[in-house]
Design an enzyme around this catalytic site. Structure first.
Site, short mmCIF file in Angstrom:
data_model
loop_
_atom_site.label_atom_id
_atom_site.label_comp_id
_atom_site.label_asym_id
_atom_site.label_seq_id
_atom_site.Cartn_x
_atom_site.Cartn_y
_atom_site.Cartn_z
N GLY A 100 0.82 -1.20 0.00
CA GLY A 100 0.00 0.00 0.00
C GLY A 100 0.86 1.25 0.00
N VAL A 101 0.57 2.12 -0.93
CA VAL A 101 1.22 3.42 -0.91
C VAL A 101 0.13 4.40 -0.55
CG1 VAL A 101 2.49 5.16 -2.22
CG2 VAL A 101 2.89 2.73 -2.66
N GLY A 102 0.10 4.81 0.69
CA GLY A 102 -0.93 5.74 1.14
C GLY A 102 -0.48 7.15 0.92
N GLU A 104 0.21 9.08 3.27
CA GLU A 104 1.18 9.44 4.28
C GLU A 104 2.04 8.27 4.74
OE1 GLU A 104 -1.26 11.51 7.20
OE2 GLU A 104 -0.91 13.31 6.02
N LYS A 121 4.86 -0.52 8.18
CA LYS A 121 4.40 0.78 7.69
C LYS A 121 5.46 1.84 8.01
CE LYS A 121 0.63 4.17 8.43
NZ LYS A 121 -0.74 4.37 8.97
N GLY A 189 -6.85 -8.70 3.11
CA GLY A 189 -8.15 -8.19 2.69
C GLY A 189 -7.96 -6.96 1.86
N ASP A 224 -10.11 9.71 11.14
CA ASP A 224 -9.78 9.54 9.72
C ASP A 224 -10.50 8.31 9.16
OD1 ASP A 224 -8.62 10.24 7.31
OD2 ASP A 224 -6.74 9.18 7.70
N ASN A 229 -9.88 3.42 4.94
CA ASN A 229 -9.20 2.95 6.14
C ASN A 229 -9.92 1.81 6.85
OD1 ASN A 229 -6.93 4.55 5.88
ND2 ASN A 229 -7.91 6.30 6.89
N ASP A 241 -5.01 2.75 10.28
CA ASP A 241 -4.61 4.14 10.11
C ASP A 241 -5.06 5.04 11.27
OD1 ASP A 241 -3.35 6.15 8.83
OD2 ASP A 241 -4.65 6.24 7.07
P1 ADP Z 1 -1.99 6.15 5.03
O1 ADP Z 1 -1.95 7.19 6.10
O2 ADP Z 1 -0.84 6.29 4.12
O3 ADP Z 1 -3.31 6.09 4.34
P2 ADP Z 1 -2.62 3.42 5.99
O4 ADP Z 1 -2.41 2.93 7.38
O5 ADP Z 1 -4.03 3.65 5.60
O6 ADP Z 1 -1.72 4.75 5.80
O7 ADP Z 1 -1.93 2.39 5.01
C1 ADP Z 1 -1.88 2.58 3.61
C2 ADP Z 1 -2.38 1.35 2.89
O8 ADP Z 1 -1.57 0.21 3.19
C3 ADP Z 1 -3.79 0.93 3.29
O9 ADP Z 1 -4.75 1.58 2.52
C4 ADP Z 1 -3.79 -0.56 3.04
O10 ADP Z 1 -4.06 -0.83 1.69
C5 ADP Z 1 -2.36 -0.96 3.35
N1 ADP Z 1 -2.21 -1.46 4.74
C6 ADP Z 1 -1.92 -0.71 5.82
N2 ADP Z 1 -1.83 -1.48 6.93
C7 ADP Z 1 -2.07 -2.75 6.54
C8 ADP Z 1 -2.10 -4.03 7.23
N3 ADP Z 1 -1.88 -4.11 8.55
N4 ADP Z 1 -2.40 -5.13 6.51
C9 ADP Z 1 -2.62 -5.03 5.17
N5 ADP Z 1 -2.57 -3.89 4.47
C10 ADP Z 1 -2.31 -2.75 5.13
MN MN Z 2 -5.09 5.37 5.07
#
Ligand code: ADP
Ligand code: MN
Length: 287
Positions: A100-102, A104, A121, A189, A224, A229, A241
């Site tokens: 995942g590239v979010g 942040e 992360k 998932g 958020d 999320n 998140d």
């Molecule tokens: P951001 O602040 O960048 O949105 P997130 O915590 O939402 O940070 O993580 C970005 C993405 O990474 C998520 O949308 C998801 O697709 C993936 N991701 C984050 N944590 C997990 C995890 N524990 N298991 C699987 N995928 C994850």
């Molecule tokens: Mn997120």
């Protein structure tokens, strides 16, 4: 190569003294934007010549940059330090593909010594302002600021995940914190926004509300919450998140809780035609 890829490669070849210097540079980060070789040598209790040799190698590996007045840490260096700490603590042995590239963060698969897959992360708050740091010198102080912001955001999310996990909220189990990185359970998932079929949308929405309610009981509001999320694994929902989560005592707690709930209700209405009254949902989670 992304900064995490540079870091993953570096961690394999980096030597003990180079890590001592990287650690010293990170510790000095709180007070200095860039650090001289003398400062590094003192901090790392190392001879100046050895410190100079090590910092030069870190520079070649793309983990630090040279400034007029010494050296500065960049994101890849902080990534490498976080990875090394996690490897030394036997939490993980390496990194896999990006999951995942979010906005942040960058999230990757990570492997444990027992070959289990976890998620790592790396926080990337302020990413757009530090992308060009190598070219634009004026960004140096901004980068310095963002590195610290990311370290504290990771700490905040890790603390929140610990509380939530202990209270039975469906969040990834947190395993470790290192600098601006957290290691947690890998959820198999996808985000609600990308789930085309839900067996029972009403039940799924209610599961999200159940989790919001449980989180509220331990004084946490996501602030958020959205279809981006929430992960769905085919039967359960997982709320991810949490770095920006707030207490009910926060001056905007009511408004942010309302926005969280509204985001979910709007999404389920738009995508599944589900009707759920905002006041009912709010009464339920506060009940
Ligand atoms: P951001 O602040 O960048 O949105 P997130 O915590 O939402 O940070 O993580 C970005 C993405 O990474 C998520 O949308 C998801 O697709 C993936 N991701 C984050 N944590 C997990 C995890 N524990 N298991 C699987 N995928 C994850
Ligand atoms: Mn997120």
């Amino acid at each position: 190569m992304s900064s995490a890829e540079v870091a993953a490669k570096a961690v394999k070849s980096i030597e003990h003294e180079e890590f001592k210097i990287l650690t010293a540079l990170t510790e000095l980060l709180r007070n200095y934007e860039s650090v001289t070789i003398t400062q590094l040598a003192t901090k790392a209790r190392m001879h100046v010549d050895k410190a100079a040799f090590s910092i030069n190698k870190l520079n070649q590996m793309g983990l630090v940059v040279k400034r007029t007045r010494g050296y500065s840490l960049i994101m890849a260096g902080l990534d490498a330090l976080a990875l090394k700490i996690l490897v030394d603590r036997n939490i993980i042995i390496g990194m896999g593909s990006s999951i995942g590239v979010g906005k942040e963060s960058d999230v990757f698969d990570a492997f444990t010594p027992a070959q289990k897959i976890l998620a790592i992360k790396f926080f990337r708050i302020g990413r757009t302002s530090f992308r060009d740091v190598k070219r634009k010198r004026s960004f140096s102080s901004q980068l310095h600021h963002w590195l610290l912001v990311n370290i504290s955001a990771a700490k905040r999310e890790f603390n929140a995940l610990n509380i939530l996990h202990k209270s039975g909220v469906m969040v990834p189990t947190p395993y470790a914190l290192a600098k601006h990185a957290i290691v947690m359970e890998r959820i198999q998932g996808s985000r609600l926004i990308h789930c085309d079929e839900l067996k029972d949308p009403r039940h799924t929405l209610e599961s999200v509300l159940d989790n919001v309610r449980l989180a509220l009981k331990v004084d946490l509001i996501s602030a958020d919450l959205s279809e981006y999320n929430v992960l769905y694994d085919g039967s359960d929902v997982w709320i991810i998140d949490w770095p920006q989560s707030i207490s009910v005592k926060h001056p905007n707690a009511d408004a942010l809780l309302k926005r969280d709930i509204q985001n979910m209700l709007k999404f389920f209405k738009r995508k599944y035609g589900l009707k759920y009254e905002l006041t009912d949902a709010l009464n339920y989670v506060k009940g």
